[in-house]
Design an enzyme around this catalytic site. Structure first.
Site, mmCIF file in Angstrom:
data_model
loop_
_atom_site.group_PDB
_atom_site.id
_atom_site.type_symbol
_atom_site.label_atom_id
_atom_site.label_comp_id
_atom_site.label_asym_id
_atom_site.label_seq_id
_atom_site.Cartn_x
_atom_site.Cartn_y
_atom_site.Cartn_z
ATOM 1 N N MET A 101 10.749 24.500 1.402
ATOM 2 C CA MET A 101 10.028 23.333 0.515
ATOM 3 C C MET A 101 10.935 23.242 -0.605
ATOM 4 S SD MET A 101 7.232 24.151 -2.614
ATOM 5 C CE MET A 101 5.845 25.123 -1.397
ATOM 6 N N LYS A 108 0.577 -1.141 -0.018
ATOM 7 C CA LYS A 108 -0.237 -0.025 -0.178
ATOM 8 C C LYS A 108 0.728 1.049 0.517
ATOM 9 C CE LYS A 108 -0.332 -0.947 4.998
ATOM 10 N NZ LYS A 108 -1.449 -1.279 5.980
ATOM 11 N N ARG A 164 -10.124 -1.342 16.123
ATOM 12 C CA ARG A 164 -10.186 0.116 14.635
ATOM 13 C C ARG A 164 -11.292 -0.330 13.766
ATOM 14 N NH1 ARG A 164 -5.011 1.036 11.150
ATOM 15 N NH2 ARG A 164 -5.551 -0.646 11.054
ATOM 16 N N TYR A 197 14.537 31.136 6.617
ATOM 17 C CA TYR A 197 13.174 31.339 7.040
ATOM 18 C C TYR A 197 13.488 31.298 8.387
ATOM 19 C CZ TYR A 197 11.333 30.698 1.765
ATOM 20 O OH TYR A 197 10.559 30.901 0.874
#
Ligand SMILES: *Cc1c(COP(=O)(O)O)cnc(C)c1O
Length: 362
Positions: free
Chosen positions: A303, A35, A130, A255
């Site tokens: 990014m 998956k 679950r 940043y």
């Protein structure tokens, strides 16, 4: 040489891990879990390498159909079954197998008019709470499925662990005890173990083991390392230095001016960022490898770029920077960013080139 981020996938390591898992659970068939794009390793390419697997497991029908379109004929199990009865004709047409974890799926399956019967993995909730049939309704559902012409035999009986990554957690022993009590006297093939079950809970191996993470050479155990379990990391995630710059003591970098140089030093700017799946919350000090040596990230991951303090070391534009891989465990990075290696692997984005290497490629 390409300066894009690359996830290099070593198919020899993948084959090694598969064999190693088989040697740990010698009597079990292996349902290899693919998956989430094979945990970031490339769905189809990984499936093509795992020729000895007994079946493949995926979470959703679109993943299974990608495998079929890609020419994979091996049994494929939808680990969450069908989400809507509409999917049943496609499941039959594509020869997929379904987990049945909920009453509504049982009803749909019993009432469907199918072109052919399907293989069913009946999932019992033994304590994770679950997914899964409640223990109190198991016997009835089991009998209904056994009697249904829509269901191929043998039935598979499964459950899933909540805490198998903790080797001494009594919750796992309790889940095992409840599961064996419920299935006592029932006919069917048993499947319990995920990777942690394979490695730490031999009593759980049963007829089918369901490894995901361990196949990719990563430890599923809390505070674990692959090497301790005889596994080899399959992915090496890397990029390249695109600039080398001097900074003066007191210069703030990146940043938010989140890091200030404590002394005059040099930075390597690497073409890797959260847009590639490198975690933005990696703190200053998180290691990378350049020319075999560890250097710390400084300042914020942006990014497309990340800054590394290289001090006076001879690092040059174009040098390869390893974010994780054989020499730098993804488990270590996961701990530093307070997540699990599963999430780091799955987060690799489509901007990253997957490149396959190994002697057994083919
Ligand atoms: C994802 C999954 C697995 C594989 O888990 P790992 O911890 O990666 O080995 C096994 N079984 C089920 C039902 C799953 O959803």
């Amino acid at each position: 040489m390409s300066r894009r981020p690359i996830a290099q996938i070593n198919v020899d390591a993948l084959a090694h891990n598969f064999k190693h898992i088989q040697s740990i659970a010698p009597k079990s068939k292996i349902l290899a879990v693919l998956k989430a794009n094979a945990y970031g390793h490339g769905l189809l390419a990984v499936a093509e390498q795992l020729k000895a697997a007994g079946a493949f497991g995926v979470a959703r029908i679109d993943e299974a159909l990608m495998l079929r379109v890609g020419g994979i004929v091996k049994p494929i199990v939808l680990l969450e079954g069908f989400f809507h009865p509409d999917e049943l004709p496609q499941i039959v047409a594509s020869n997929l197998q379904v987990v049945v974890h909920h009453r509504s799926q049982v009803e749909a399956l019993l009432n469907a008019e199918l072109e052919a019967p399907v293989h069913v993995w009946l999932k019992i909730d033994s304590g994770m709470h679950r997914l899964g049939i409640y223990p109190a309704e198991f016997k009835q559902v089991y009998q209904q499925l056994m009697a249904s012409p829509n269901v191929l035999k043998p039935l598979r009986l499964m459950t899933h662990f909540a805490c198998a990554d903790e080797p001494d957690n009594p919750a796992t022993t309790k889940q095992l005890a409840l599961f064996s009590e419920l299935i006592n006297g029932c006919e069917g093939e048993l499947s319990i173990a995920n990777s942690a079950g394979v490695l730490a809970w031999p009593q759980s191996h049963g007829d089918w083991v369901r490894p995901g993470l361990a196949l990719y050479g990563v430890s599923p155990m809390l505070a674990g390392r692959a090497a301790k379990h005889g596994l080899r990391p399959v992915m090496t995630f890397s990029s390249s230095v695109i600039a080398v710059r001097d900074v003066k003591k007191g210069d703030a970098v990146g940043y938010g001016a989140a890091w200030t140089a404590p002394v005059d030093t040099r930075l390597a700017v690497v073409a890797i960022g959260y847009g590639d799946g490198y975690p933005r919350n990696a703190p200053s000090g998180t290691p990378v490898l350049i020319n075999g040596k560890r250097f710390p990230i400084v300042g914020r991951v942006s990014m497309d770029m990340t800054t590394i303090d290289i001090g006076s070391d001879p690092v040059n534009i174009g040098d390869q920077v390893i974010l994780w891989g054989e020499q730098l465990a993804v488990e270590e990075i996961a701990e530093l960013v307070q997540t699990i290696p599963y999430e780091l692997l799955c987060n690799i984005t489509s901007r990253v080139q997957l490149r396959y290497i190994g002697d057994n490629l083919g």
